[in-house]
Design a protein around this motif. Structure first.
Motif, PDB file in Angstrom:
ATOM      1  N   LEU A 108       0.929  -1.338  -0.011  1.00  0.00           N
ATOM      2  CA  LEU A 108      -0.054  -0.071  -0.014  1.00  0.00           C
ATOM      3  C   LEU A 108       0.799   1.204  -0.010  1.00  0.00           C
ATOM      4  O   LEU A 108       0.099   2.454  -0.172  1.00  0.00           O
ATOM      5  CB  LEU A 108      -1.100  -0.001   1.104  1.00  0.00           C
ATOM      6  N   VAL A 109       2.065   1.143   0.208  1.00  0.00           N
ATOM      7  CA  VAL A 109       2.959   2.266   0.104  1.00  0.00           C
ATOM      8  C   VAL A 109       2.942   2.968  -1.220  1.00  0.00           C
ATOM      9  O   VAL A 109       2.859   2.493  -2.290  1.00  0.00           O
ATOM     10  CB  VAL A 109       4.423   2.113   0.484  1.00  0.00           C
ATOM     11  N   PRO A 110       2.794   4.426  -1.219  1.00  0.00           N
ATOM     12  CA  PRO A 110       2.637   5.150  -2.601  1.00  0.00           C
ATOM     13  C   PRO A 110       3.886   5.377  -3.257  1.00  0.00           C
ATOM     14  O   PRO A 110       4.428   6.663  -3.362  1.00  0.00           O
ATOM     15  CB  PRO A 110       1.882   6.622  -1.995  1.00  0.00           C
ATOM     16  N   SER A 111       4.739   4.186  -3.513  1.00  0.00           N
ATOM     17  CA  SER A 111       6.113   4.527  -4.164  1.00  0.00           C
ATOM     18  C   SER A 111       6.346   3.334  -5.172  1.00  0.00           C
ATOM     19  O   SER A 111       5.969   2.229  -4.642  1.00  0.00           O
ATOM     20  CB  SER A 111       6.964   4.603  -3.048  1.00  0.00           C
ATOM     21  N   GLU A 112       6.865   3.500  -6.229  1.00  0.00           N
ATOM     22  CA  GLU A 112       7.533   2.448  -6.900  1.00  0.00           C
ATOM     23  C   GLU A 112       8.840   2.322  -6.736  1.00  0.00           C
ATOM     24  O   GLU A 112       9.458   1.165  -7.302  1.00  0.00           O
ATOM     25  CB  GLU A 112       7.225   2.800  -8.459  1.00  0.00           C
ATOM     26  N   PHE A 113       9.611   2.839  -5.903  1.00  0.00           N
ATOM     27  CA  PHE A 113      11.014   2.679  -5.391  1.00  0.00           C
ATOM     28  C   PHE A 113      11.211   1.942  -4.243  1.00  0.00           C
ATOM     29  O   PHE A 113      10.279   2.307  -3.014  1.00  0.00           O
ATOM     30  CB  PHE A 113      11.567   4.033  -5.599  1.00  0.00           C
ATOM     31  N   SER A 114      11.882   1.259  -3.912  1.00  0.00           N
ATOM     32  CA  SER A 114      12.292   0.355  -2.721  1.00  0.00           C
ATOM     33  C   SER A 114      12.853   1.602  -1.953  1.00  0.00           C
ATOM     34  O   SER A 114      13.547   2.097  -2.048  1.00  0.00           O
ATOM     35  CB  SER A 114      13.440  -0.572  -2.894  1.00  0.00           C
ATOM     36  N   ASN A 115      12.268   1.402  -0.443  1.00  0.00           N
ATOM     37  CA  ASN A 115      12.669   2.472   0.402  1.00  0.00           C
ATOM     38  C   ASN A 115      12.002   2.125   1.645  1.00  0.00           C
ATOM     39  O   ASN A 115      11.374   1.096   2.013  1.00  0.00           O
ATOM     40  CB  ASN A 115      11.922   3.741   0.222  1.00  0.00           C
ATOM     41  N   VAL A 116      12.530   2.834   2.766  1.00  0.00           N
ATOM     42  CA  VAL A 116      12.158   2.418   4.118  1.00  0.00           C
ATOM     43  C   VAL A 116      10.802   3.475   4.544  1.00  0.00           C
ATOM     44  O   VAL A 116      10.719   4.554   4.380  1.00  0.00           O
ATOM     45  CB  VAL A 116      13.115   3.046   5.114  1.00  0.00           C
ATOM     46  N   PHE A 117       9.525   2.606   5.102  1.00  0.00           N
ATOM     47  CA  PHE A 117       8.568   3.181   5.390  1.00  0.00           C
ATOM     48  C   PHE A 117       8.142   2.701   6.979  1.00  0.00           C
ATOM     49  O   PHE A 117       8.648   1.744   7.274  1.00  0.00           O
ATOM     50  CB  PHE A 117       7.524   2.947   4.479  1.00  0.00           C
ATOM     51  N   MET A 118       7.147   3.527   7.410  1.00  0.00           N
ATOM     52  CA  MET A 118       6.492   3.006   8.400  1.00  0.00           C
ATOM     53  C   MET A 118       5.366   2.186   8.522  1.00  0.00           C
ATOM     54  O   MET A 118       4.699   2.648   7.623  1.00  0.00           O
ATOM     55  CB  MET A 118       5.865   4.538   9.345  1.00  0.00           C
ATOM     56  N   ILE A 119       5.414   0.923   8.941  1.00  0.00           N
ATOM     57  CA  ILE A 119       4.557  -0.110   8.879  1.00  0.00           C
ATOM     58  C   ILE A 119       3.689  -0.301   9.820  1.00  0.00           C
ATOM     59  O   ILE A 119       4.343  -0.371  10.993  1.00  0.00           O
ATOM     60  CB  ILE A 119       5.297  -1.460   8.203  1.00  0.00           C
ATOM     61  N   ARG A 120       2.373  -0.756  10.082  1.00  0.00           N
ATOM     62  CA  ARG A 120       1.747  -0.853  11.116  1.00  0.00           C
ATOM     63  C   ARG A 120       0.754  -2.133  10.796  1.00  0.00           C
ATOM     64  O   ARG A 120      -0.351  -1.754  10.105  1.00  0.00           O
ATOM     65  CB  ARG A 120       0.906   0.261  11.731  1.00  0.00           C
ATOM     66  N   PRO A 121       0.860  -3.366  10.819  1.00  0.00           N
ATOM     67  CA  PRO A 121       0.370  -4.487  10.681  1.00  0.00           C
ATOM     68  C   PRO A 121      -1.055  -4.429  11.226  1.00  0.00           C
ATOM     69  O   PRO A 121      -1.299  -3.977  12.535  1.00  0.00           O
ATOM     70  CB  PRO A 121       0.888  -5.736  10.889  1.00  0.00           C
ATOM     71  N   ALA A 122      -2.314  -4.899  10.569  1.00  0.00           N
ATOM     72  CA  ALA A 122      -3.489  -4.978  11.346  1.00  0.00           C
ATOM     73  C   ALA A 122      -3.321  -5.679  12.509  1.00  0.00           C
ATOM     74  O   ALA A 122      -2.810  -6.719  12.563  1.00  0.00           O
ATOM     75  CB  ALA A 122      -4.435  -5.433  10.284  1.00  0.00           C
ATOM     76  N   GLY A 123      -4.151  -5.349  13.652  1.00  0.00           N
ATOM     77  CA  GLY A 123      -4.032  -6.251  14.955  1.00  0.00           C
ATOM     78  C   GLY A 123      -4.103  -5.619  15.861  1.00  0.00           C
ATOM     79  O   GLY A 123      -3.583  -4.312  16.024  1.00  0.00           O
ATOM     80  N   LEU A 124      -4.350  -5.865  17.269  1.00  0.00           N
ATOM     81  CA  LEU A 124      -4.501  -5.195  18.368  1.00  0.00           C
ATOM     82  C   LEU A 124      -3.125  -5.441  18.999  1.00  0.00           C
ATOM     83  O   LEU A 124      -1.973  -6.121  18.693  1.00  0.00           O
ATOM     84  CB  LEU A 124      -5.214  -5.897  19.504  1.00  0.00           C
ATOM     85  N   ASN A 125      -2.755  -4.075  19.668  1.00  0.00           N
ATOM     86  CA  ASN A 125      -1.303  -4.061  20.275  1.00  0.00           C
ATOM     87  C   ASN A 125      -0.429  -4.080  19.413  1.00  0.00           C
ATOM     88  O   ASN A 125       0.945  -4.692  19.888  1.00  0.00           O
ATOM     89  CB  ASN A 125      -1.229  -5.175  21.504  1.00  0.00           C
ATOM     90  N   THR A 126      -0.584  -3.684  18.107  1.00  0.00           N
ATOM     91  CA  THR A 126       0.646  -3.627  17.371  1.00  0.00           C
ATOM     92  C   THR A 126       1.005  -1.960  16.872  1.00  0.00           C
ATOM     93  O   THR A 126       0.256  -1.174  16.688  1.00  0.00           O
ATOM     94  CB  THR A 126       0.229  -4.081  15.973  1.00  0.00           C
ATOM     95  N   GLN A 127       2.242  -1.692  17.425  1.00  0.00           N
ATOM     96  CA  GLN A 127       2.790  -0.367  17.247  1.00  0.00           C
ATOM     97  C   GLN A 127       3.335  -0.209  15.733  1.00  0.00           C
ATOM     98  O   GLN A 127       4.049  -1.191  15.360  1.00  0.00           O
ATOM     99  CB  GLN A 127       3.874  -0.069  18.204  1.00  0.00           C
ATOM    100  N   PRO A 128       3.489   0.909  15.140  1.00  0.00           N
ATOM    101  CA  PRO A 128       4.377   1.228  13.836  1.00  0.00           C
ATOM    102  C   PRO A 128       5.653   1.054  13.995  1.00  0.00           C
ATOM    103  O   PRO A 128       6.361   1.149  15.113  1.00  0.00           O
ATOM    104  CB  PRO A 128       3.694   2.661  13.504  1.00  0.00           C
ATOM    105  N   PHE A 129       6.372   0.546  12.989  1.00  0.00           N
ATOM    106  CA  PHE A 129       7.776   0.196  13.044  1.00  0.00           C
ATOM    107  C   PHE A 129       8.404   0.240  11.702  1.00  0.00           C
ATOM    108  O   PHE A 129       7.512   0.393  10.772  1.00  0.00           O
ATOM    109  CB  PHE A 129       7.942  -1.257  13.651  1.00  0.00           C
ATOM    110  N   LEU A 130       9.555   0.811  11.531  1.00  0.00           N
ATOM    111  CA  LEU A 130      10.116   0.859  10.269  1.00  0.00           C
ATOM    112  C   LEU A 130      10.639  -0.285   9.542  1.00  0.00           C
ATOM    113  O   LEU A 130      10.992  -1.207  10.399  1.00  0.00           O
ATOM    114  CB  LEU A 130      11.203   1.869  10.478  1.00  0.00           C
TER     115      LEU A 130
END
Length: 315
Positions: A108-130
């Protein structure tokens, strides 16, 4: 008298400029005034011709100078644009990492280039991570959970370190067993393994399902069917196996600890057919290297290895 002096002066100029001498036809008489006027016209024409030659030469030199300056200016402008483009890419990366925005997956990241993004998988007690999003393999959208390419990061780590993760998402790293569990519990994920040896030969392996249980289950590996690839199905030997480190032995080996012997953390059975967290070296008599048996039917070291996961596309 004044006219004679002017004519004498005119002949002096004619002689200095090398103009033709007086033209007198045998049948036609030219007065001194007419001769003077004719020579003046010739002189004017010659001066104009020389002036035009000098102007033409000046224009050529000016064009060459301007062309050189324009070329230098164009190169300078291109260099500045490239520098601005690099700064823009870095700025986008910084914004993506620090703006507070996050995505549930790399698909779902709006980019065609490989890069580092903040990801937060669906589910309880899940904090975003790089996480590093890889967009170059099989359509992209991969979350890189493991990457090695130069040996700059030590993979002989404790249970807590393998649980939490270590290294830099933009370089060599292990994303962490706890994060892998939270990613793979949020849906159906596939696993892609990308390998390269020290001779530059590259191979891949794709599994249709990949999941890691929580810490209570010792991060047990649940692996689906081998889909395709040219490196062999070497991870299947670890299917259904708990994770082990040198300070927490969960393997099925009856004599000693595989993790302690191989100086790494992995899903060891008795002990393994693949160990991508092994020592970063090309050869080792005890097979302690980063290896994958099916790559060339041995357990000697590989130069590069990546593990990445992606949720399956909904049909």
């Amino acid at each position: 008298m004044g006219s004679l002096k002017s004519i004498k002066f005119f002949y002096i100029i004619v002689a200095m400029l090398g103009l033709p001498s007086t033209e007198i036809s045998a049948n036609v008489y030219y007065s001194p005034t007419q001769m003077f006027s004719t020579k003046m016209d010739q002189l004017e024409e010659k001066i104009i011709t020389r002036f035009e030659q000098h102007m033409e030469l000046f224009e050529q030199r000016l064009e060459q100078k301007l062309a050189q300056q324009f070329t230098a200016m164009r190169k300078s402008t291109q260099t500045k644009w490239l520098q601005l483009d690099d700064k823009f890419v870095e700025m986008k990366k910084t914004i993506a990492q620090n703006s507070g925005a996050y995505f549930s997956s790399c698909r779902l990241v709006p980019s065609e280039f490989s890069n580092v993004f903040m990801i937060r998988p669906a589910g309880l007690n899940t904090q975003p991570f790089l996480a590093y999003c890889e967009q170059d393999f099989l359509g992209g959208g991969w979350i890189v959970i493991h990457k090695r390419f130069d040996g700059s990061v030590n993979f002989t780590r404790t249970w807590v370190e393998y649980k939490d993760g270590f290294g830099d998402p933009d370089g060599e790293h292990w994303i962490g067993l706890d994060k892998i569990h939270k990613i793979t519990r949020s849906g159906d994920y596939e696993l892609l393994v990308v390998l390269k040896d020290f001779d530059g030969n590259g191979k891949i392996v794709l599994y249709e399902d990949f999941k890691v249980d929580n810490e209570r289950a010792k991060f047990k590996l649940r692996l689906g069917q081998f889909v395709h690839g040219n490196a062999g199905n070497s991870l299947d030997f670890s299917n259904g196996v708990k994770f082990s480190t040198y300070d927490q032995d969960n393997d099925q080996h009856q004599e000693g600890s595989c993790a302690e012997f191989y100086e790494s953390g992995w899903w060891f059975t008795d002990c393994m057919n693949a160990n991508l967290n092994g020592l970063y070296q090309q050869y080792d008599q005890a097979n302690k290297t980063m290896n994958w048996f099916g790559f060339r039917n041995d357990l000697q070291g590989l130069k590069e290895a990546s593990m990445m996961v992606r949720e399956k596309a909904k049909i």
